[in-house]
Design an enzyme around this catalytic site. Structure first.
Site, mmCIF file in Angstrom:
data_model
loop_
_atom_site.group_PDB
_atom_site.id
_atom_site.type_symbol
_atom_site.label_atom_id
_atom_site.label_comp_id
_atom_site.label_asym_id
_atom_site.label_seq_id
_atom_site.Cartn_x
_atom_site.Cartn_y
_atom_site.Cartn_z
ATOM 1 N N LYS A 53 0.836 -1.204 0.000
ATOM 2 C CA LYS A 53 0.000 0.000 0.000
ATOM 3 C C LYS A 53 0.877 1.262 0.000
ATOM 4 O O LYS A 53 0.636 2.193 -0.759
ATOM 5 C CB LYS A 53 -0.934 -0.010 1.224
ATOM 6 C CG LYS A 53 -2.052 -1.046 1.088
ATOM 7 C CD LYS A 53 -2.803 -1.329 2.387
ATOM 8 C CE LYS A 53 -3.792 -2.472 2.184
ATOM 9 N NZ LYS A 53 -4.517 -2.860 3.398
ATOM 10 N N GLN A 97 -4.485 -1.267 9.620
ATOM 11 C CA GLN A 97 -4.491 -2.625 9.058
ATOM 12 C C GLN A 97 -5.103 -3.620 10.049
ATOM 13 O O GLN A 97 -4.753 -3.640 11.230
ATOM 14 C CB GLN A 97 -3.050 -3.031 8.691
ATOM 15 C CG GLN A 97 -2.938 -4.365 7.967
ATOM 16 C CD GLN A 97 -3.571 -4.377 6.587
ATOM 17 O OE1 GLN A 97 -3.649 -3.356 5.907
ATOM 18 N NE2 GLN A 97 -4.050 -5.529 6.156
ATOM 19 N N ASP A 120 -11.164 3.002 4.259
ATOM 20 C CA ASP A 120 -11.539 1.587 4.260
ATOM 21 C C ASP A 120 -13.059 1.413 4.199
ATOM 22 O O ASP A 120 -13.550 0.317 3.922
ATOM 23 C CB ASP A 120 -11.040 0.917 5.552
ATOM 24 C CG ASP A 120 -9.776 0.117 5.343
ATOM 25 O OD1 ASP A 120 -9.628 -0.484 4.263
ATOM 26 O OD2 ASP A 120 -8.950 0.078 6.263
HETATM 27 N N1 GUN Z 1 -7.183 -6.653 6.403
HETATM 28 C C1 GUN Z 1 -7.634 -7.423 5.392
HETATM 29 N N2 GUN Z 1 -8.291 -6.660 4.487
HETATM 30 C C2 GUN Z 1 -8.242 -5.397 4.940
HETATM 31 C C3 GUN Z 1 -8.727 -4.166 4.433
HETATM 32 O O1 GUN Z 1 -9.374 -4.068 3.378
HETATM 33 N N3 GUN Z 1 -8.447 -3.068 5.183
HETATM 34 C C4 GUN Z 1 -7.764 -3.132 6.349
HETATM 35 N N4 GUN Z 1 -7.576 -2.013 7.022
HETATM 36 N N5 GUN Z 1 -7.309 -4.260 6.842
HETATM 37 C C5 GUN Z 1 -7.539 -5.378 6.134
#
Ligand code: GUN
Length: 306
Positions: A53, A97, A120
């Site tokens: 990311k 995350q 998100d």
């Molecule tokens: N962990 C697995 N998928 C995601 C996501 O789309 N966003 C976040 N913040 N954590 C994750």
């Protein structure tokens, strides 16, 4: 044989669009969009995702800030960081995350992110806006929104289609259902208690698998000609499982030998391909779209904040 839907190509298309919009705002002398990525603890998969990311931000020209916090971080410490990022002008998007360490209550953290910076789409305000069908001023979760982009850009009809989503998570299954309903699909959400799961899935024109079980969806789940979207990212460490699903797949077997694992989707590709009309591969299907949508959401948050 199913047509394979190229998620990487579509992700690049989306990133190209974000990039060209960004060039226009840069030309107008504005600061770049900014994303803060917060990782608590050292979960190996999360480390990989967070790295990807942050790298993508640099590639596209976004400002990014990465916060690596120890496993022992308290809820209060994390809330304090979020409060700082909420107030920080250069930051348009905050991503914490998941999963968080067990001692930190996940929803309390997600609730603390300003909805305008919740790229998100996990804050109750954004969940509610999506549920109400008010997507234009909501931020919606990256993975299911990426699936919609994939379907729309591959000319898969959604309106009036019968869509079945396997999985009811807050990250994928539930928002996927809302996004499909908002586009006038007839949606069924299945889960571990569903009776006759293969039979229900065989009604689907669009089948979205988001259950986290490697190669679980076989030909018995698929209506001939259906579009099958595989959201699964499962680490498989057992070579004999790989042989059962893929045969002597040298690339996958070598990956287990070298890295200890290979990534397998929720769909059994060898059994699905002869029946499905279209299928997303793993890797190279939904995965690249999730990151592209994160960039698109960050840009949307930036634009909404202007
Ligand atoms: N962990 C697995 N998928 C995601 C996501 O789309 N966003 C976040 N913040 N954590 C994750």
């Amino acid at each position: 044989m199913a047509e394979l839907l190229d998620g990487k190509r579509i992700a690049d298309e989306i990133l190209g669009e974000v990039r060209s919009e960004l060039l226009a705002t840069e030309a107008a002398g504005r600061r770049p969009p900014g994303l803060a990525v917060v990782l608590v603890g050292g979960d190996p998969a999360s480390l990989v995702y967070v790295g990807l990311k942050v790298k993508k931000c640099a590639e596209i020209g976004f400002h990014s800030e990465r916060y690596d916090m120890p496993e022992s971080t308290t809820t209060e410490e994390l809330l304090e960081l979020i409060a700082r990022l909420n107030a920080k002008h250069e930051i348009d998007g905050i991503l914490v995350q998941l999963p968080l360490p067990k001692h930190i209550p996940e929803q309390r953290i997600l609730d603390a992110i300003r909805p305008e910076k919740d790229i998100d789409g996990f804050h109750p305000i954004n969940v509610g806006l999506l549920y109400l069908g008010q997507e234009s001023h909501a931020l919606t979760p990256c993975t299911p929104t990426g699936v919609i982009e994939l379907l729309e850009r591959s000319s898969v009809p959604i309106e009036g289609a019968s869509a079945v989503v396997i999985g009811r998570s807050a990250i994928v299954g539930k928002p996927m259902a809302s996004l499909l309903i908002n586009r006038s699909a007839t949606v069924t959400v299945c889960h571990s208690r569903t009776v006759d799961l293969p039979g229900v899935c065989r009604n689907a024109d669009i089948l979205v698998a988001a259950i986290g079980k490697p190669a679980f969806v076989t030909d018995a789940f698929i209506k001939p000609g259906a579009t099958v979207v595989d959201v699964g990212i499962n680490a498989v460490t057992d070579p004999s499982f790989v042989r059962t699903v893929f045969g002597e797949d040298e690339k996958r077997l070598a990956a287990i030998e070298k890295r200890g694992q290979t990534i397998v989707g929720d769909v059994h590709p060898r059994l699905a391909e002869p029946v499905a009309g279209r299928l997303t591969p793993v890797p190279g299907g939904v995965g690249p779209l999730t990151i592209a949508m994160l960039m698109k959401n960050t840009y949307k948050a930036y634009r909404l904040a202007l």
